[in-house]
Design a protein around this motif. Sequence first.
Motif, mmCIF file in Angstrom:
data_model
loop_
_atom_site.group_PDB
_atom_site.id
_atom_site.type_symbol
_atom_site.label_atom_id
_atom_site.label_comp_id
_atom_site.label_asym_id
_atom_site.label_seq_id
_atom_site.Cartn_x
_atom_site.Cartn_y
_atom_site.Cartn_z
ATOM 1 N N ALA A 52 -5.323 33.737 -2.052
ATOM 2 C CA ALA A 52 -5.836 32.055 -1.631
ATOM 3 C C ALA A 52 -5.621 31.587 -0.233
ATOM 4 O O ALA A 52 -6.485 30.792 0.119
ATOM 5 C CB ALA A 52 -4.999 31.338 -2.590
ATOM 6 N N TRP A 53 -5.037 32.519 0.461
ATOM 7 C CA TRP A 53 -5.024 32.198 2.055
ATOM 8 C C TRP A 53 -5.766 33.363 2.819
ATOM 9 O O TRP A 53 -5.322 33.573 3.980
ATOM 10 C CB TRP A 53 -3.363 32.118 2.255
ATOM 11 N N GLU A 54 -6.524 33.634 2.481
ATOM 12 C CA GLU A 54 -7.496 34.684 3.147
ATOM 13 C C GLU A 54 -8.052 34.127 4.462
ATOM 14 O O GLU A 54 -8.307 34.852 5.309
ATOM 15 C CB GLU A 54 -8.526 35.460 2.235
ATOM 16 N N HIS A 55 -8.155 33.138 4.263
ATOM 17 C CA HIS A 55 -9.007 32.228 5.531
ATOM 18 C C HIS A 55 -8.059 31.455 6.235
ATOM 19 O O HIS A 55 -8.453 30.981 7.389
ATOM 20 C CB HIS A 55 -10.024 31.113 5.085
ATOM 21 N N GLU A 56 -6.793 31.532 6.094
ATOM 22 C CA GLU A 56 -5.741 30.651 6.833
ATOM 23 C C GLU A 56 -5.180 31.905 7.971
ATOM 24 O O GLU A 56 -5.390 33.002 7.836
ATOM 25 C CB GLU A 56 -4.509 30.597 6.022
ATOM 26 N N GLN A 57 -5.054 31.327 9.354
ATOM 27 C CA GLN A 57 -4.562 32.096 10.380
ATOM 28 C C GLN A 57 -3.156 32.108 10.541
ATOM 29 O O GLN A 57 -2.214 30.896 10.219
ATOM 30 C CB GLN A 57 -5.211 31.617 11.514
ATOM 31 N N PRO A 58 -2.166 33.102 10.813
ATOM 32 C CA PRO A 58 -0.923 32.982 11.223
ATOM 33 C C PRO A 58 -0.493 32.056 12.218
ATOM 34 O O PRO A 58 -1.207 31.548 13.037
ATOM 35 C CB PRO A 58 -0.608 34.244 11.775
ATOM 36 N N SER A 59 0.566 31.231 11.729
ATOM 37 C CA SER A 59 1.132 30.246 12.805
ATOM 38 C C SER A 59 2.038 31.091 14.108
ATOM 39 O O SER A 59 2.283 32.164 13.927
ATOM 40 C CB SER A 59 2.007 29.287 12.104
ATOM 41 N N LYS A 60 2.350 30.299 15.108
ATOM 42 C CA LYS A 60 3.003 31.134 16.059
ATOM 43 C C LYS A 60 4.390 30.966 15.788
ATOM 44 O O LYS A 60 4.960 29.812 15.578
ATOM 45 C CB LYS A 60 2.854 30.223 17.401
ATOM 46 N N VAL A 61 5.186 32.142 15.900
ATOM 47 C CA VAL A 61 6.566 32.195 15.689
ATOM 48 C C VAL A 61 7.278 31.340 16.928
ATOM 49 O O VAL A 61 7.129 32.242 18.087
ATOM 50 C CB VAL A 61 7.109 33.583 15.493
ATOM 51 N N PRO A 62 8.068 30.335 16.929
ATOM 52 C CA PRO A 62 8.392 29.873 18.019
ATOM 53 C C PRO A 62 9.670 30.670 18.700
ATOM 54 O O PRO A 62 10.116 31.425 17.763
ATOM 55 C CB PRO A 62 8.977 28.405 17.444
ATOM 56 N N GLU A 63 9.774 30.287 19.966
ATOM 57 C CA GLU A 63 10.843 31.065 20.575
ATOM 58 C C GLU A 63 12.280 30.969 20.133
ATOM 59 O O GLU A 63 12.892 32.015 20.224
ATOM 60 C CB GLU A 63 10.986 30.672 22.166
ATOM 61 N N GLN A 64 12.759 30.008 19.448
ATOM 62 C CA GLN A 64 13.964 29.653 19.071
ATOM 63 C C GLN A 64 14.267 30.590 17.948
ATOM 64 O O GLN A 64 15.292 31.225 17.754
ATOM 65 C CB GLN A 64 14.141 28.194 18.792
ATOM 66 N N LEU A 65 13.223 30.869 17.093
ATOM 67 C CA LEU A 65 13.325 31.524 15.878
ATOM 68 C C LEU A 65 13.438 32.876 16.368
ATOM 69 O O LEU A 65 14.134 33.871 15.680
ATOM 70 C CB LEU A 65 12.028 31.344 14.942
ATOM 71 N N LEU A 66 12.331 33.396 17.249
ATOM 72 C CA LEU A 66 12.555 34.541 18.041
ATOM 73 C C LEU A 66 13.800 35.276 18.458
ATOM 74 O O LEU A 66 14.392 36.330 18.351
ATOM 75 C CB LEU A 66 11.510 34.823 18.871
ATOM 76 N N ARG A 67 14.526 34.113 19.170
ATOM 77 C CA ARG A 67 15.785 34.652 19.657
ATOM 78 C C ARG A 67 16.739 34.844 18.647
ATOM 79 O O ARG A 67 17.689 35.809 18.681
ATOM 80 C CB ARG A 67 16.222 33.383 20.700
ATOM 81 N N LEU A 68 16.830 34.039 17.539
ATOM 82 C CA LEU A 68 17.473 34.286 16.323
ATOM 83 C C LEU A 68 17.436 35.529 15.765
ATOM 84 O O LEU A 68 18.346 36.152 15.537
ATOM 85 C CB LEU A 68 17.623 33.216 15.470
ATOM 86 N N LEU A 69 16.185 35.936 15.511
ATOM 87 C CA LEU A 69 15.885 37.310 15.001
ATOM 88 C C LEU A 69 16.492 38.247 15.835
ATOM 89 O O LEU A 69 16.998 39.339 15.364
ATOM 90 C CB LEU A 69 14.631 37.257 14.604
ATOM 91 N N ARG A 70 16.044 38.326 17.188
ATOM 92 C CA ARG A 70 16.644 39.732 17.925
ATOM 93 C C ARG A 70 17.897 39.584 17.924
ATOM 94 O O ARG A 70 18.594 40.661 18.273
ATOM 95 C CB ARG A 70 15.857 39.089 19.392
ATOM 96 N N SER A 71 18.715 38.461 17.865
ATOM 97 C CA SER A 71 20.152 38.444 17.975
ATOM 98 C C SER A 71 20.752 39.109 17.114
ATOM 99 O O SER A 71 21.764 39.802 16.955
ATOM 100 C CB SER A 71 20.606 36.937 18.088
ATOM 101 N N ILE A 72 20.214 39.354 15.743
ATOM 102 C CA ILE A 72 20.734 39.962 14.709
ATOM 103 C C ILE A 72 20.090 41.490 14.389
ATOM 104 O O ILE A 72 20.608 42.004 13.592
ATOM 105 C CB ILE A 72 20.668 39.032 13.266
ATOM 106 N N GLU A 73 19.248 41.701 15.333
ATOM 107 C CA GLU A 73 18.649 43.130 15.324
ATOM 108 C C GLU A 73 19.842 44.020 15.429
ATOM 109 O O GLU A 73 20.027 45.373 14.528
ATOM 110 C CB GLU A 73 17.715 43.062 16.171
ATOM 111 N N GLY A 74 20.789 43.718 16.199
ATOM 112 C CA GLY A 74 21.730 44.773 16.512
ATOM 113 C C GLY A 74 22.620 45.155 15.510
ATOM 114 O O GLY A 74 23.515 46.147 15.391
ATOM 115 N N SER A 75 23.021 44.202 14.675
ATOM 116 C CA SER A 75 23.881 44.312 13.582
ATOM 117 C C SER A 75 23.274 45.092 12.323
ATOM 118 O O SER A 75 23.986 45.095 11.473
ATOM 119 C CB SER A 75 24.387 42.770 13.040
ATOM 120 N N GLY A 76 22.091 45.284 12.507
ATOM 121 C CA GLY A 76 21.395 45.979 11.310
ATOM 122 C C GLY A 76 21.123 45.192 10.132
ATOM 123 O O GLY A 76 20.771 45.429 9.169
ATOM 124 N N LYS A 77 21.031 43.844 10.323
ATOM 125 C CA LYS A 77 20.872 42.982 9.345
ATOM 126 C C LYS A 77 19.357 42.429 9.311
ATOM 127 O O LYS A 77 19.073 41.600 8.422
ATOM 128 C CB LYS A 77 21.846 41.623 9.503
#
Length: 382
Positions: A351-376
């Motif tokens: 149903a979303w085949e014509h939708e485009q991805p939104s930009k992942v904001p820097e605040q969320l990217l920082r959070l995700l990167r911060s938990i990479e080292g924990s293996g989570k």
Amino acid sequence: MQTSIIFVREKRNKHSIRVIAAAFEQHFPDRDYTVCAPEDLLASLKSISARALILCSFNTSKVEEYFTLADVVKLSFPKVVLACGGPHPTARSADCLQHFDMACVGEGELAIKDIVAAFDRGESLGLVIGKSLDDLDRFPVFPRRFMQFGPIEITRGCPGRCHYCQTPQLFQGKVRHRSVDAIVADVEFCLHSKRRQMDVRFITSDATFYEYNGAVNLAGIETLLSGVRNAVGADGRIFYGSFPSEFDPSRVSPELVELMKRYCDNSTVVIGLQSGSDKLLKLMNRRATVDDAERAATLLTNAGYDVVIDLIFGLPYEDDKSLADTIRWIDAWKQKVTIHAHPFFPMPGSAWEHEQPSKVPEQLLRLLRSIEGSGKIFGKYL
């Protein structure tokens, strides 16, 4: 006329090729075929003097590789006939017919008979409309002549219509379940062939949905798990609700967890959440809510399971509030669960085949990167 049939198999399509090979054996019990990797196809064709039919299955992530392969094969071996099926050919058959002689839309177990028969007559069907397989027991899970084992498909189709997903188009019509007797027969065949301890895993869009009857069918699930347990014995292992399947969090209950503890061996369970925002969940037509996921995760972690939560990043229609909700959810749960990250990709046929991805904001990217080292967290979020 006896001709050469070649299935092209690689990591991404191994389950679908196994299914079609098993159906081929049923339709043509006296017919030989071979299976080869894409990189070995040209060498295989050089050793064949007869006409050849090449059978491919692929999803959208592999489309360019298969288009290139088909073009190279046609250039080097003009008399070879190429047929394709799978998620991408189902959604984009016209594009596929620019490179392949035949493209199957939908399910392939019945269509493979027509494709091979047309090839034998020297004809090309072009577009092939696959027929829905009403009875999954009609064909075995595992081919008998090509020894390829793996997870067992127990349910085909999905009761949901999530807007990012191709499954509703690929498997249209009612949801179907493979019987316990048929599942156990395939398990026993695998055990006899391998002659060693067996791990049994299941393919289903939702492991809570087996033999669904208006509510979670705990009796049906127990019959399945107990039947497989009797077949594999104490030395075999059963994995339920873990990859390559997951649980709908709204249907996880203490009774279901008790069945898993009694019959299964997996220590990890996968829950499909997809977003920490109820607004986004509603927009993508998900059944479960954030509260459902939290209740299920709490129940499972209290029972001793490691819980993996699927989340999609870059979803359409994200706004400041939905992003803030997801950030808060991840921050609250980052030590309790493991996140399996997926980037949003507009899948053809969804149903979303014509939708485009939104930009992942820097605040969320920082959070995700911060938990990479924990293996989570694992997977991709960009």
